[in-house]
Design a protein around this motif. Structure first.
Motif, PDB file in Angstrom:
ATOM      1  N   GLU A  58      -9.381  -2.580  -6.351  1.00 33.63           N
ATOM      2  CA  GLU A  58      -9.171  -1.245  -4.946  1.00 33.63           C
ATOM      3  C   GLU A  58      -8.721  -0.424  -5.705  1.00 33.63           C
ATOM      4  O   GLU A  58      -7.253  -0.373  -7.052  1.00 33.63           O
ATOM      5  CB  GLU A  58      -8.249  -1.910  -3.809  1.00 33.63           C
ATOM      6  CG  GLU A  58      -8.291  -2.701  -3.629  1.00 33.63           C
ATOM      7  CD  GLU A  58      -9.656  -2.874  -2.395  1.00 33.63           C
ATOM      8  OE1 GLU A  58      -9.279  -0.963  -2.008  1.00 33.63           O
ATOM      9  OE2 GLU A  58      -9.733  -3.536  -1.187  1.00 33.63           O
TER      10      GLU A  58
ATOM     11  N   TYR B  28      -5.932   3.061  -5.433  1.00 29.46           N
ATOM     12  CA  TYR B  28      -5.000   4.115  -4.314  1.00 29.46           C
ATOM     13  C   TYR B  28      -4.257   5.166  -5.027  1.00 29.46           C
ATOM     14  O   TYR B  28      -4.011   4.778  -6.193  1.00 29.46           O
ATOM     15  CB  TYR B  28      -4.103   3.158  -4.359  1.00 29.46           C
ATOM     16  CG  TYR B  28      -4.281   1.559  -3.329  1.00 29.46           C
ATOM     17  CD1 TYR B  28      -3.953   1.340  -1.925  1.00 29.46           C
ATOM     18  CD2 TYR B  28      -4.377   0.547  -3.710  1.00 29.46           C
ATOM     19  CE1 TYR B  28      -4.174   1.121  -0.749  1.00 29.46           C
ATOM     20  CE2 TYR B  28      -5.115  -0.464  -3.229  1.00 29.46           C
ATOM     21  CZ  TYR B  28      -4.884  -0.396  -1.317  1.00 29.46           C
ATOM     22  OH  TYR B  28      -5.167  -1.547  -1.142  1.00 29.46           O
TER      23      TYR B  28
ATOM     24  N   GLU C  81      -5.720   4.127   0.600  1.00 27.77           N
ATOM     25  CA  GLU C  81      -7.314   3.093  -0.499  1.00 27.77           C
ATOM     26  C   GLU C  81      -8.589   3.842  -0.407  1.00 27.77           C
ATOM     27  O   GLU C  81      -8.635   4.638   0.874  1.00 27.77           O
ATOM     28  CB  GLU C  81      -7.335   1.848   0.542  1.00 27.77           C
ATOM     29  CG  GLU C  81      -7.888   0.626   0.229  1.00 27.77           C
ATOM     30  CD  GLU C  81      -8.550  -0.181   1.576  1.00 27.77           C
ATOM     31  OE1 GLU C  81      -8.321  -0.095   2.044  1.00 27.77           O
ATOM     32  OE2 GLU C  81      -9.577  -1.141   1.093  1.00 27.77           O
TER      33      GLU C  81
ATOM     34  N   GLU D  41       0.933  -1.363  -0.203  1.00 28.93           N
ATOM     35  CA  GLU D  41      -0.509  -0.591  -0.369  1.00 28.93           C
ATOM     36  C   GLU D  41       1.004   0.952   0.017  1.00 28.93           C
ATOM     37  O   GLU D  41       0.443   2.350  -0.546  1.00 28.93           O
ATOM     38  CB  GLU D  41      -0.805   0.095   1.310  1.00 28.93           C
ATOM     39  CG  GLU D  41      -2.140  -1.215   1.076  1.00 28.93           C
ATOM     40  CD  GLU D  41      -3.360  -0.067   1.636  1.00 28.93           C
ATOM     41  OE1 GLU D  41      -2.885   0.352   3.012  1.00 28.93           O
ATOM     42  OE2 GLU D  41      -4.033  -1.068   1.990  1.00 28.93           O
TER      43      GLU D  41
END
Lengths: 301, 187
Positions: A214, A216, A221, A178
């Motif tokens: 997802e 980002y 997120e 992430e």
């Protein structure tokens, strides 16, 4: 006026502008705004989400089930901005009560929702640039597309399946992957292992992968999207599996949301996405903590 | 017992039977994944720092620590000996536990000792301590590198910067929080 509220004034003004702009974008894109109840008998069982109980019912963890029942009834493009509750989630990027934007499109799949995301961001930011915590993110190029297995290859020493087997998948996503995502342009992380997406359709020809992605930006997120599963029997099995591994999800551990399952057989192929509005405001106001973009975090009540 | 939702900065917990304090904390939860509680911890006995990530369902024993009023008696081969003002029991703190605090101990000084069971693991000194300068060379005019200050060593072996007018034999006051010179003490 309380001091901490006075400090937030500019961010709260910007927050209002962002929410109004989101609404204008979806109305211009021919979506219908809907409202569904926030207090419901039962949420979709999810292993890692604990609903907040309200009398014998629950506060919604997401408006997903009600919105899909609208799709099943023939509503085609719908959106909703609503409060959601997830118990015990509190941190720099988490509030137990937060604001979610969800939109659904009938006869679309998850890749087409990404086009919606790109268009929404360009509508929100005509200057096509975000400055967040020292990063400059450019929006006038295509978003970066990175599959989960490519991300593990690039940022970790293992594979997604090996990580799941060793129970390290979440740690690696949170701490190794992430923070690297969406630093120069937004990143779309896609094709999750099927066991990590209980409401998503599996990829054609790849039953081990779910059509889930997802979004980002700057390590945050922001949104989670699926091609929605519309096979009631498979959905029932996946719910039962999730329900079986929930330690305590309130007073109805063995019940499933039956009206939703009954309507699911009428739902056309569809795709849906949930975007955290508070995090979007963090990003667009260069705020380090989610506390800065809501008037009252729970500790200040 | 504490569980994960109790974790926060400043909480003291037992890990492997030793007291640790959380000095940094962050909650995170990757999409649809498990709640992760990332803690930066300090071992309160050894001072060592490390990161550890916990997940929902884990539980923690509180580390019960008490501060006792004590008097510093003397130093010998076993270490630094203190006496509890309430029950007159004596305990020994090692040089390792004291760190730089050892330079500010004066016989009969009243301090607070942080106790973990029978073990003393930390010390709170009075804010100011008076110590006599034992070595300090006369100030050399024109030494601009140090301004109007010069180095001095006090009776406990501690070295600090003092103003030019402080001579050997002068009693000075030192702030134990910063280790810096405060003023000359009139005798």
């Amino acid at each position: 006026m309380t001091h901490f509220l006075r400090e937030k004034h500019d961010r709260l003004v910007e927050r209002a502008r962002i929410v109004q702009t989101i609404r204008a974008f979806f109305i211009e894109s021919a979506f219908l705004e809907v409202e569904t109840p926030q207090r419901i008998p039962l949420n979709a069982p999810e292993a890692n989400i604990t609903p907040v109980l309200s009398d014998n019912w629950q506060l919604q963890t997401s408006p997903e089930l009600a919105m899909k029942r609208l799709l099943a009834a023939g509503y085609k493009n719908i959106f909703q901005i609503s409060h959601c509750w997830r118990d015990d989630e509190r941190g720099r990027k988490h509030l137990p009560e937060f604001t979610m934007l969800e939109w659904y499109r009938s006869h679309y799949d998850y890749t087409q929702l990404m086009t919606d995301c790109e268009n929404l961001f360009r509508y929100l930011l005509p200057q096509a640039q975000i400055n967040y915590q020292g990063h400059t993110i450019i929006l006038d190029q295509p978003f970066e597309h990175l599959s989960i297995s490519e991300a593990f290859e690039r940022y970790t020493d293992t594979s997604p399946l090996q990580a799941i087997a060793e129970d390290r998948f979440d740690e690696l996503i949170a701490f190794s992957i992430e923070p690297q995502l969406g630093l120069k342009r937004p990143t779309i992380l896609y094709d999750y292992p099927a066991e990590l997406a209980s409401l998503a359709r599996c990829k054609t020809g790849h039953p081990e992968l779910a059509e889930r992605l997802e979004l980002y930006i700057a390590g945050l997120e922001l949104a989670n999207a699926f091609s929605e599963l519309n096979d009631p029997e498979e959905q029932r099995q996946r719910f039962s599996k999730e329900a079986g591994i929930i330690p305590t999800n309130g007073s109805h551990p063995n019940q499933l949301p039956e009206p939703f399952l009954a309507d699911l057989q009428n739902m056309p192929p569809a795709a849906g996405i949930a975007l955290g509005v508070d995090r979007l405001v963090m990003l667009l106001t260069d705020s380090h903590s989610i506390d800065q973009v809501v008037a009252f975090p729970p500790e200040d009540l | 017992m504490y569980n994960c939702s109790d974790l926060k900065k400043g909480l003291k917990i037992l890990i492997d039977d030793e007291p640790h304090v959380i000095i940094g904390f962050d909650f995170t939860k990757p999409g649809k994944g498990q709640s992760l509680y990332k803690c930066k911890l300090r071992n309160m006995v050894t001072g060592s720092l490390f990161d550890r990530t916990y997940r929902s369902g884990e539980s923690f024993k509180p580390a019960s620590l008490v501060e006792s009023d004590m008097q510093f008696l003397y130093q010998d081969d076993s270490g630094y000996v203190f006496m509890d003002q309430k029950n007159y029991e004596q305990i020994v703190l090692t040089e390792e536990v004291l760190g730089d605090d050892k330079y500010f101990l004066v016989d009969n000084m009243e301090v607070k000792v942080l106790m973990f069971g029978e073990r003393g693991i930390g010390l709170t000194l009075p804010i100011f301590v008076n110590l006599r300068v034992t070595i300090s060379d006369p100030w050399v005019k024109g030494d601009t590198a140090t301004g109007n200050n010069k180095p001095a060593t006090v009776e406990t072996g501690y070295t600090l910067q003092v103003p030019a007018f402080v001579d050997e034999g002068t009693l000075i006051q030192i702030d134990t929080r910063t280790g810096e010179y405060v003023t000359r003490v009139k005798e």
